[in-house]
Design an enzyme around this catalytic site. Structure first.
Site, PDB file in Angstrom:
ATOM      1  N   GLU A  90       0.691  -1.366  -0.124  1.00 52.96           N
ATOM      2  CA  GLU A  90       0.098   0.060   0.041  1.00 52.96           C
ATOM      3  C   GLU A  90       0.880   1.145  -0.035  1.00 52.96           C
ATOM      4  O   GLU A  90       1.971   1.223   0.641  1.00 52.96           O
ATOM      5  CB  GLU A  90      -1.105  -0.011   1.298  1.00 52.96           C
ATOM      6  CG  GLU A  90      -0.171  -0.238   2.491  1.00 52.96           C
ATOM      7  CD  GLU A  90      -1.063  -0.724   3.741  1.00 52.96           C
ATOM      8  OE1 GLU A  90      -2.249  -0.724   3.384  1.00 52.96           O
ATOM      9  OE2 GLU A  90      -0.629  -0.586   4.890  1.00 52.96           O
ATOM     10  N   CYS A 103       3.466   8.136   1.822  1.00 52.62           N
ATOM     11  CA  CYS A 103       3.870   7.199   2.691  1.00 52.62           C
ATOM     12  C   CYS A 103       4.192   5.850   1.665  1.00 52.62           C
ATOM     13  O   CYS A 103       3.086   5.414   1.067  1.00 52.62           O
ATOM     14  CB  CYS A 103       3.091   6.577   3.801  1.00 52.62           C
ATOM     15  SG  CYS A 103       3.667   5.503   5.046  1.00 52.62           S
ATOM     16  N   CYS A 110       7.162  -8.346   5.967  1.00 49.02           N
ATOM     17  CA  CYS A 110       8.170  -8.124   6.676  1.00 49.02           C
ATOM     18  C   CYS A 110       8.754  -9.094   7.409  1.00 49.02           C
ATOM     19  O   CYS A 110       7.976  -9.653   7.911  1.00 49.02           O
ATOM     20  CB  CYS A 110       8.058  -6.811   7.302  1.00 49.02           C
ATOM     21  SG  CYS A 110       9.730  -6.141   8.254  1.00 49.02           S
ATOM     22  N   CYS A 114       7.893  -7.420  14.473  1.00 51.23           N
ATOM     23  CA  CYS A 114       7.776  -6.587  15.621  1.00 51.23           C
ATOM     24  C   CYS A 114       6.106  -6.976  16.175  1.00 51.23           C
ATOM     25  O   CYS A 114       5.398  -7.346  15.574  1.00 51.23           O
ATOM     26  CB  CYS A 114       7.645  -5.169  15.326  1.00 51.23           C
ATOM     27  SG  CYS A 114       9.207  -4.765  14.683  1.00 51.23           S
ATOM     28  N   CYS A 117       2.808  -5.031  14.978  1.00 53.75           N
ATOM     29  CA  CYS A 117       2.776  -4.736  13.647  1.00 53.75           C
ATOM     30  C   CYS A 117       2.150  -5.701  12.611  1.00 53.75           C
ATOM     31  O   CYS A 117       2.536  -6.919  12.568  1.00 53.75           O
ATOM     32  CB  CYS A 117       4.199  -4.440  12.940  1.00 53.75           C
ATOM     33  SG  CYS A 117       4.392  -4.021  11.155  1.00 53.75           S
TER      34      CYS A 117
HETATM   35  N1  SAH Z   1       9.827  -0.955   8.821  1.00 47.72           N
HETATM   36  C1  SAH Z   1       9.889   0.419   9.313  1.00 47.72           C
HETATM   37  C2  SAH Z   1       9.054   1.408   8.639  1.00 47.72           C
HETATM   38  C3  SAH Z   1       7.674   1.124   8.353  1.00 47.72           C
HETATM   39  S1  SAH Z   1       6.404   0.945   9.791  1.00 47.72           S
HETATM   40  C4  SAH Z   1      10.152   0.630  10.627  1.00 47.72           C
HETATM   41  O1  SAH Z   1       9.501  -0.168  11.470  1.00 47.72           O
HETATM   42  O2  SAH Z   1      10.518   1.766  11.217  1.00 47.72           O
HETATM   43  C5  SAH Z   1       6.206   2.728  10.444  1.00 47.72           C
HETATM   44  C6  SAH Z   1       6.001   2.896  11.690  1.00 47.72           C
HETATM   45  O3  SAH Z   1       4.543   2.551  12.207  1.00 47.72           O
HETATM   46  C7  SAH Z   1       7.105   2.279  12.509  1.00 47.72           C
HETATM   47  O4  SAH Z   1       7.454   2.848  13.619  1.00 47.72           O
HETATM   48  C8  SAH Z   1       6.148   1.182  13.031  1.00 47.72           C
HETATM   49  O5  SAH Z   1       6.898   0.337  14.050  1.00 47.72           O
HETATM   50  C9  SAH Z   1       4.832   1.558  13.212  1.00 47.72           C
HETATM   51  N2  SAH Z   1       3.758   0.733  13.407  1.00 47.72           N
HETATM   52  C10 SAH Z   1       3.629  -0.587  12.781  1.00 47.72           C
HETATM   53  N3  SAH Z   1       2.698  -1.053  13.446  1.00 47.72           N
HETATM   54  C11 SAH Z   1       1.825  -0.302  14.008  1.00 47.72           C
HETATM   55  C12 SAH Z   1       0.721  -0.296  14.551  1.00 47.72           C
HETATM   56  N4  SAH Z   1      -0.132  -1.437  14.463  1.00 47.72           N
HETATM   57  N5  SAH Z   1       0.160   0.778  15.202  1.00 47.72           N
HETATM   58  C13 SAH Z   1       0.973   1.990  15.250  1.00 47.72           C
HETATM   59  N6  SAH Z   1       2.171   2.044  14.593  1.00 47.72           N
HETATM   60  C14 SAH Z   1       2.548   0.845  14.325  1.00 47.72           C
HETATM   61 FE1  SF4 Z   2       8.568  -4.696  10.006  1.00 49.29          FE
HETATM   62 FE2  SF4 Z   2       8.594  -4.105  12.428  1.00 49.29          FE
HETATM   63 FE3  SF4 Z   2       8.628  -1.979  10.659  1.00 49.29          FE
HETATM   64 FE4  SF4 Z   2       6.534  -3.818  11.088  1.00 49.29          FE
HETATM   65  S1  SF4 Z   2       7.314  -2.225  12.376  1.00 49.29           S
HETATM   66  S2  SF4 Z   2       7.353  -2.983   8.978  1.00 49.29           S
HETATM   67  S3  SF4 Z   2       7.660  -5.842  11.423  1.00 49.29           S
HETATM   68  S4  SF4 Z   2      10.291  -3.430  11.133  1.00 49.29           S
END
Ligand code: SAH
Ligand code: SF4
Length: 363
Positions: A90, A103, A110, A114, A117
């Site tokens: 997306e 964005c 991924c 995490c 996520c």
């Molecule tokens: N992989 C990269 C960038 C993509 S995610 C990273 O982790 O930084 C962009 C942001 O959204 C990151 O800070 C991530 O941790 C956060 N994020 C992921 N899932 C989320 C959720 N369910 N609610 C709020 N933030 C979330």
């Molecule tokens: Fe990957 Fe973690 Fe970023 Fe989600 S928050 S996209 S699992 S690195």
């Protein structure tokens, strides 16, 4: 067929050189593709006819295909892009009074897993190609009706969509080069942000290859909790991560790192956690962006109450750290963090995540 969206200026120049074409031809073609949005070589009128004919048989300009296009009541627009093999990613456009932020995703799924996520929950499918990454900006400009010489509709890019950009290094740098290139999108380094969960060696490589603004997904103030929430922390713990941030700032276009911090109710949102953050980041010039958790089914987490987010934020601000709380925008089109793709292509391989016991992380 070579997809020319895969090339930045250097690689297109090299590809042309291998065919006996001069560097200025590469610049011309880049401008047609990225500034004017032209995909048909015949329309590239200042390119020699013989080269146009050659390109028509050996190359193409093939952006990703949108399979959904939703606009939220607040103007946030979200595209779901089919990237083949039943994979979708997306791209989200967030219009604001003084800027328009796109964005962008860097991977289908991924691998970093995490805990909170939904992209991570899908598992890792594959890296996006450079064409699929820059193709998101190309497409957004077309869909938003950008004109080559008019005001920029997309003024800022954040690599905060699906995937970990620094785990797809070469393709992401290629795309970043095009975002910054005056023959392509001409964005300033300060307006292009890479967000990483903290892959330390790749942060150093980015600093050397293409320093842009940096956001780091912190999400926890100590190693015990961060090991649980952001598992890559076991490999690159906080001390190393903070040192990498300092090294990055030596070359960064901005003089601070943005720490992203997802607010998880009862998990990482106590005032004690906030005080730990102040101590942790003492030697790193930084701002904080608090992100209210975006819930998704079976996540096992809840969003911190607004009042708790305010209190948490106040502790950081009292310590002199500029702190913002992300507005939850585009909620009605699920324009947040992997949700829409998750609905359309359900690749969840695992059953629901275990909830991290609150007692465990608080002790
Ligand atoms: N992989 C990269 C960038 C993509 S995610 C990273 O982790 O930084 C962009 C942001 O959204 C990151 O800070 C991530 O941790 C956060 N994020 C992921 N899932 C989320 C959720 N369910 N609610 C709020 N933030 C979330
Ligand atoms: Fe990957 Fe973690 Fe970023 Fe989600 S928050 S996209 S699992 S690195």
């Amino acid at each position: 067929m070579q997809n020319l969206l895969d090339f930045d200026a250097t690689s297109l120049t090299d590809w042309f050189a291998a065919q006996g074409e001069k560097p200025f031809r590469a610049r011309q073609v880049l401008r047609w593709i990225h500034r004017f949005g032209v995909t048909d070589f015949e329309a590239m009128t200042d390119v020699a006819k013989s080269l146009r004919a050659k390109l028509a048989t050996s190359a193409c300009v093939q952006p990703p295909v949108p399979v959904r296009d939703n606009t939220s009541t607040d103007g946030t627009r979200k595209w779901l892009l089919d990237v083949g093999n039943n994979n979708a990613v997306e791209t989200v456009f967030i219009p604001e009074a003084t800027r328009g932020t796109l964005c962008i995703s860097s991977q289908a799924g991924c691998a970093l897993d995490c805990a909170f996520c939904s992209t991570g929950k899908q598992g890792f499918n594959r890296n996006l190609s450079a064409a699929e990454i820059i193709g998101q900006l190309w497409l957004a400009n077309r869909m938003l009706g950008a004109s080559p010489d008019g005001d920029r509709i997309v003024s800022n890019v954040v690599m905060m969509g699906m995937g970990e950009p620094l785990a797809n290094f070469e393709n992401v740098v290629s795309a970043l080069n095009l975002m910054l290139d005056d023959n392509a999108y001409g964005l300033s380094r300060r307006r292009v942000t890479v967000s990483t969960s903290g892959i330390v060696p790749a942060m150093d490589r980015l600093r050397d290859a293409c320093p842009v603004a940096l956001a780091v997904s912190l999400h926890a103030p100590n190693d015990a909790l961060r090991d649980e929430l952001v598992p890559i922390n076991k490999k690159y713990p906080l001390k190393e991560l903070m040192a990498a941030c300092q090294r990055y700032l030596e070359r960064a276009p901005r003089d601070f790192v943005t720490f992203e911090y997802v607010m998880l109710d009862g998990v990482n949102d106590s005032l004690e956690h906030a005080h730990q953050l102040v101590a942790l980041t003492r030697d790193v010039p930084c701002k904080f962006n608090l992100i209210p958790f975006n819930p998704f089914p079976n996540s096992g987490f809840g969003r911190s109450p607004a009042q708790q987010i305010r209190r948490f934020s106040q502790v950081l601000m009292d310590a002199g750290i500029v702190t913002t709380t992300r507005k939850t925008r585009g909620d009605d089109v699920d324009a947040a963090c992997g949700q829409l793709a998750g609905q359309v292509v359900d690749k969840t391989r695992r059953t629901s995540k275990r909830t991290i016991p609150v007692t465990e992380v608080r002790s």
